[in-house]
Design an enzyme around this catalytic site. Structure first.
Site, PDB file in Angstrom:
ATOM      1  N   LYS A  70      -7.513   3.092  -3.160  1.00 42.75           N
ATOM      2  CA  LYS A  70      -7.627   3.050  -1.816  1.00 42.75           C
ATOM      3  C   LYS A  70      -7.820   4.704  -1.113  1.00 42.75           C
ATOM      4  CE  LYS A  70      -5.129   1.967   2.588  1.00 42.75           C
ATOM      5  NZ  LYS A  70      -4.082   1.246   3.382  1.00 42.75           N
ATOM      6  N   LYS A  92     -10.430  -0.204  -2.093  1.00 45.89           N
ATOM      7  CA  LYS A  92     -10.147  -0.487  -0.956  1.00 45.89           C
ATOM      8  C   LYS A  92     -10.939   0.828   0.056  1.00 45.89           C
ATOM      9  CE  LYS A  92      -6.727  -1.453   2.986  1.00 45.89           C
ATOM     10  NZ  LYS A  92      -5.407  -1.840   3.296  1.00 45.89           N
ATOM     11  N   ASP A 136       0.826  -1.274   0.013  1.00 46.75           N
ATOM     12  CA  ASP A 136       0.078   0.117   0.084  1.00 46.75           C
ATOM     13  C   ASP A 136       0.899   1.180   0.053  1.00 46.75           C
ATOM     14  OD1 ASP A 136      -1.706  -2.180   0.736  1.00 46.75           O
ATOM     15  OD2 ASP A 136      -3.081  -0.795   1.963  1.00 46.75           O
TER      16      ASP A 136
END
Length: 294
Positions: free
Chosen positions: A202, A238, A139
């Site tokens: 995300k 996400k 991430d």
């Protein structure tokens, strides 16, 4: 017009903030209640990236954290486990050593999380070290400063280089929507990330800026939908940053399902929720009694 501005210019995803809010309300009014059922709660639990990202994390505290994931498989064999555990890069080795559940991935924030402010070489080295140590997913944070300078080539180049450093690991790009704020910025950042190789979009780090919002989720999912129509490549979504209640999770699930379709939420392959508090709240609702397992 360069290819970066061209990709943005060709996007038909709305940048009207009022329209986005209206669309979100319409989806929730029509579809939220139909998702309030046990099998959806189980799927939501199975979509959690169980996260510990504290300054006080240590080898022992992370090992204990991972042991709870191991224990869940033994104590609740009838329930699906979480999707992944998410840790800082230096804790990937201990996580890989302790984790016994093959269905649970190891995710690591990297690339100088949460500010993303360092030399690109440092970011890539950190990603490469995390992957070498056993991270399945990485991430990273979107390069906000270069984006606000409108240096879209630098943004795209950095994301592409970090994607290369991931090798076979999944790359999630954190847009930090609380800093981007407007529908237009979120749309443009989504487009740049998608065309630079992101495997997931995300929402937030949950650190310096406001966390996820339903409106940001809607825009990001619309961008993923548009990108999929053009490329046939499925990119995941996400949500993270402040998602702590079952009600919150159901709302995001509903947005993703209605914009992207059932195949995005049928498994945890393309839908994740980054959370620490949510797991216990969801588990309590699944079991019908207050539970503090994690």
């Amino acid at each position: 017009m360069d290819k970066y501005n061209q990709a943005i210019a060709e996007s038909q995803v709305t940048t009207d903030d009022a329209l986005v809010a209206s669309k979100v309300n319409e989806i929730l009014e029509k579809h939220l209640e139909e998702n309030r059922k046990p099998e959806v709660l189980r799927q939501l639990f199975n979509s959690i990236d169980l996260t510990t990202l504290k300054s006080t994390d240590s080898q022992q505290s992370v090992a204990n954290f991972v042991e709870r994931v191991n224990a869940f498989d033994n104590e609740h064999p009838d329930l699906p486990n979480v999707a992944a555990v998410c840790v800082y890069p230096n804790f990937v080795p201990v996580t890989r050593t302790v984790l016994e559940v093959s269905s649970v991935d190891i995710a690591s924030v990297a690339g100088c999380f949460p500010s993303a402010q360092s030399f690109i070489e440092v970011k890539m080295a950190e990603i490469a070290l995390a992957v070498e140590a056993g991270a399945d997913e990485i991430d990273i944070v979107f390069p906000l400063g270069d984006f606000f300078d409108k240096d879209y080539e630098e943004v795209a180049d950095q994301i592409s280089e970090m994607k290369h450093a991931c090798r076979e690991a999944i790359l999630k790009v954190i847009l930090e929507t609380g800093a981007l704020k407007s529908a237009q910025n979120i749309r443009n950042a989504s487009v740049l990330s998608l065309y630079s190789g992101a495997d997931f979009l995300k929402t937030s780090t949950g650190k310096e800026y406001p966390g996820a919002s339903l409106e940001a989720a809607y825009i990001m999912c619309e961008c993923i939908k548009e990108y999929y129509a053009k490329t046939e490549r499925m990119v995941g979504f996400k949500v993270s940053g402040g998602v702590s209640t079952t009600e919150d999770a159901l709302k995001y699930y509903t947005i993703v399902k209605e914009v992207l379709g059932e195949k995005w939420v049928a498994t945890n392959e393309y839908f994740r929720i980054g959370a620490s508090r949510l797991a216990n709240n969801l588990l309590s609702d699944i079991l019908g009694e207050e539970t503090k397992f994690f």
